[in-house]
Design an enzyme around this catalytic site. Structure first.
Site, mmCIF file in Angstrom:
data_model
loop_
_atom_site.group_PDB
_atom_site.id
_atom_site.type_symbol
_atom_site.label_atom_id
_atom_site.label_comp_id
_atom_site.label_asym_id
_atom_site.label_seq_id
_atom_site.Cartn_x
_atom_site.Cartn_y
_atom_site.Cartn_z
ATOM 1 N N HIS A 99 6.179 0.851 19.239
ATOM 2 C CA HIS A 99 5.143 1.281 18.282
ATOM 3 C C HIS A 99 5.204 2.802 18.050
ATOM 4 O O HIS A 99 4.285 3.537 18.437
ATOM 5 C CB HIS A 99 3.744 0.870 18.781
ATOM 6 C CG HIS A 99 2.731 0.835 17.672
ATOM 7 N ND1 HIS A 99 1.656 -0.006 17.659
ATOM 8 C CD2 HIS A 99 2.633 1.555 16.513
ATOM 9 C CE1 HIS A 99 0.933 0.180 16.568
ATOM 10 N NE2 HIS A 99 1.509 1.130 15.853
ATOM 11 N N THR B 112 -3.515 -7.096 -4.427
ATOM 12 C CA THR B 112 -3.656 -6.651 -5.814
ATOM 13 C C THR B 112 -2.308 -6.172 -6.349
ATOM 14 O O THR B 112 -1.526 -5.558 -5.607
ATOM 15 C CB THR B 112 -4.671 -5.498 -5.925
ATOM 16 O OG1 THR B 112 -4.336 -4.534 -4.938
ATOM 17 C CG2 THR B 112 -6.087 -5.956 -5.714
ATOM 18 N N GLY C 13 0.855 -1.186 0.000
ATOM 19 C CA GLY C 13 0.000 0.000 0.000
ATOM 20 C C GLY C 13 0.892 1.237 0.000
ATOM 21 O O GLY C 13 2.043 1.195 -0.449
ATOM 22 N N ARG C 14 0.348 2.324 0.548
ATOM 23 C CA ARG C 14 1.117 3.577 0.557
ATOM 24 C C ARG C 14 2.465 3.402 1.263
ATOM 25 O O ARG C 14 3.493 3.841 0.773
ATOM 26 C CB ARG C 14 0.349 4.656 1.313
ATOM 27 C CG ARG C 14 -0.898 5.157 0.636
ATOM 28 C CD ARG C 14 -1.438 6.297 1.494
ATOM 29 N NE ARG C 14 -2.677 6.838 0.992
ATOM 30 C CZ ARG C 14 -3.881 6.407 1.375
ATOM 31 N NH1 ARG C 14 -4.003 5.430 2.251
ATOM 32 N NH2 ARG C 14 -4.970 6.965 0.879
ATOM 33 N N ILE C 15 2.426 2.765 2.439
ATOM 34 C CA ILE C 15 3.666 2.653 3.228
ATOM 35 C C ILE C 15 4.655 1.727 2.521
ATOM 36 O O ILE C 15 5.846 2.051 2.406
ATOM 37 C CB ILE C 15 3.358 2.185 4.671
ATOM 38 C CG1 ILE C 15 2.517 3.252 5.389
ATOM 39 C CG2 ILE C 15 4.649 1.915 5.457
ATOM 40 C CD1 ILE C 15 1.968 2.846 6.750
ATOM 41 N N GLU D 168 0.110 -5.450 22.671
ATOM 42 C CA GLU D 168 0.771 -4.229 23.174
ATOM 43 C C GLU D 168 0.047 -3.706 24.399
ATOM 44 O O GLU D 168 -1.185 -3.808 24.465
ATOM 45 C CB GLU D 168 0.770 -3.171 22.060
ATOM 46 C CG GLU D 168 1.617 -3.608 20.899
ATOM 47 C CD GLU D 168 1.604 -2.610 19.732
ATOM 48 O OE1 GLU D 168 1.097 -1.486 19.898
ATOM 49 O OE2 GLU D 168 2.107 -2.974 18.669
ATOM 50 N N GLY E 74 6.130 4.210 14.877
ATOM 51 C CA GLY E 74 6.266 4.483 13.442
ATOM 52 C C GLY E 74 5.738 5.842 13.011
ATOM 53 O O GLY E 74 6.309 6.501 12.149
ATOM 54 N N ARG F 206 1.554 -4.737 12.031
ATOM 55 C CA ARG F 206 0.826 -5.138 13.231
ATOM 56 C C ARG F 206 1.434 -6.435 13.755
ATOM 57 O O ARG F 206 1.778 -7.337 12.979
ATOM 58 C CB ARG F 206 -0.653 -5.368 12.925
ATOM 59 C CG ARG F 206 -1.479 -4.091 12.808
ATOM 60 C CD ARG F 206 -1.627 -3.360 14.163
ATOM 61 N NE ARG F 206 -2.457 -2.185 14.079
ATOM 62 C CZ ARG F 206 -2.023 -0.936 13.837
ATOM 63 N NH1 ARG F 206 -0.733 -0.720 13.633
ATOM 64 N NH2 ARG F 206 -2.861 0.073 13.806
HETATM 65 C C1 DGY Z 1 -1.708 3.410 12.874
HETATM 66 O O1 DGY Z 1 -2.137 4.552 12.709
HETATM 67 O O2 DGY Z 1 -2.389 2.418 12.663
HETATM 68 C C2 DGY Z 1 -0.300 3.273 13.299
HETATM 69 O O3 DGY Z 1 0.005 1.980 13.687
HETATM 70 C C3 DGY Z 1 0.032 4.269 14.398
HETATM 71 O O4 DGY Z 1 1.419 4.388 14.433
#
Ligand code: DGY
Length: 330
Positions: free
Chosen positions: A294, A186, A163-165, A276, A296, A247
């Site tokens: 966590h 996809t 995806g975007r990330i 978590e 990111g 995740r």
């Molecule tokens: C999210 O927005 O789902 C991220 O895991 C938060 O860092």
């Protein structure tokens, strides 16, 4: 109030502390209840919240399950979640009840990709081991054999979830000399694949056997939960690394710990965990892992942009239009 009528000044409950400017803006626009001391809501507090607001603004630390949603009165019309992931929400239950759900995608892409890249750099090059050794006063000076890791240049990065990330990670990784492989539900368009010189693997199993670093950037869904299990971990080459900033539940943690402890995988960089904030003590005891809490999307810019998206989603919903970040049950 019937669902098609929107309150002029909705009662909004925000479950965690948000950036100050966003909280101030919310207080101007809504009848907002903020969480001043930023404690994580208990289940009882969440149940009380869903019973007493028009709009709930939860985060990924709040499990909004089917029972909570079914127990909500008609009044609850919108769940405007702060965050991109939606695995903490029972989307099907919300949809069934006619509750609109939104999230905050897009604005945390680059920051999360930066963190993934930082882990891709840190783990194979053993940066955390070097820092730990230095701080412990155990550095005896430069030596040809000390702290050797693995080069990135020429290695194959496998991206699970494009995806975007995933795409933002690919751009960064290419600059570090990695070749890009990916598995996704996809396939990207030909032009998109060309732009990042990415090779698509329709079968995850086949990609796993061909890469040196695996990064998990997929959302957690019933399809991806537990996808990186013991069987798949056994397909990964011995001198390879796993990075997970997606995740925790996507990876079978016990199987990962075993593989790391037995040296069947060279190392891991983790920003997320299945339960978590619990971190398995066996992970803490391993030297070949970098463990982050966590973080990111933890930038001032990103967290503010996420809050602004929440506000925008609520305002568009108040106007009776389709919120820009509407999430539907798959
Ligand atoms: C999210 O927005 O789902 C991220 O895991 C938060 O860092």
């Amino acid at each position: 109030m019937p669902r098609n009528e929107k309150p002029l000044r909705p009662k909004v409950i925000v479950t965690r502390k948000l950036p100050e400017a966003a909280e101030a803006r919310m207080a101007e626009l809504f009848d907002v209840e903020l969480n001043e001391d930023d404690h994580a809501f208990s289940r009882e507090e969440l149940a009380a919240a869903v019973r007493s607001c028009d709009v709930l603004v939860p985060t990924l630390t709040d499990r909004i399950d089917g029972d909570l949603i079914r127990g909500a009165p008609e009044r609850l019309q919108l769940i405007a979640s702060y965050g991109a992931g939606t695995d903490h929400l029972d989307l099907a239950a919300a949809n069934k009840k006619g509750i609109v759900v939104t999230n905050t995608p897009g604005v945390l892409t680059e920051d999360t990709a930066d963190l993934v890249m930082a882990l891709i750099l840190s783990v194979p090059r053993r940066l955390q081991e070097g820092e730990k050794m230095l701080r412990a006063g155990q550095w005896a000076g430069w030596a040809p054999m000390a702290l050797q890791g693995h080069s990135l240049t020429g290695k194959a990065l496998g991206i699970f979830g494009m995806g975007r990330i995933g795409r933002a990670v690919a751009v960064r990784a290419r600059a570090c000399g990695l070749t890009i492989h990916y598995h996704n539900r996809t396939r990207l368009s030909e032009a998109e694949e060309k732009e990042i010189a990415a090779r698509y693997w329709p079968e995850l199993d086949e990609m796993l056997a061909s890469i040196d670093i695996l990064t998990i950037n997929a959302p957690q869904t019933p399809q991806t939960k537990g996808a990186i299990d013991a069987r798949r971990l056994s397909m990964i080459k011995k001198e390879s690394y796993i990075i997970n900033a997606g995740r925790g539940g996507i990876v079978d943690q016990d199987a990962l710990i075993e593989a790391l402890a037995e040296g069947r995988i060279s190392g891991a960089g983790l920003d997320v965990y299945p339960n978590e904030p619990e971190v398995d003590p066996r992970l803490l005891a391993l030297n070949n892992v970098v463990l982050l809490p966590h973080m990111g999307s933890a930038t001032f810019e990103g967290r503010t942009a996420m809050a602004n998206k929440v506000i925008a989603n609520i305002r568009v919903w108040m106007d009776g239009a389709r919120p820009p970040d509407l999430v539907e049950s798959p």
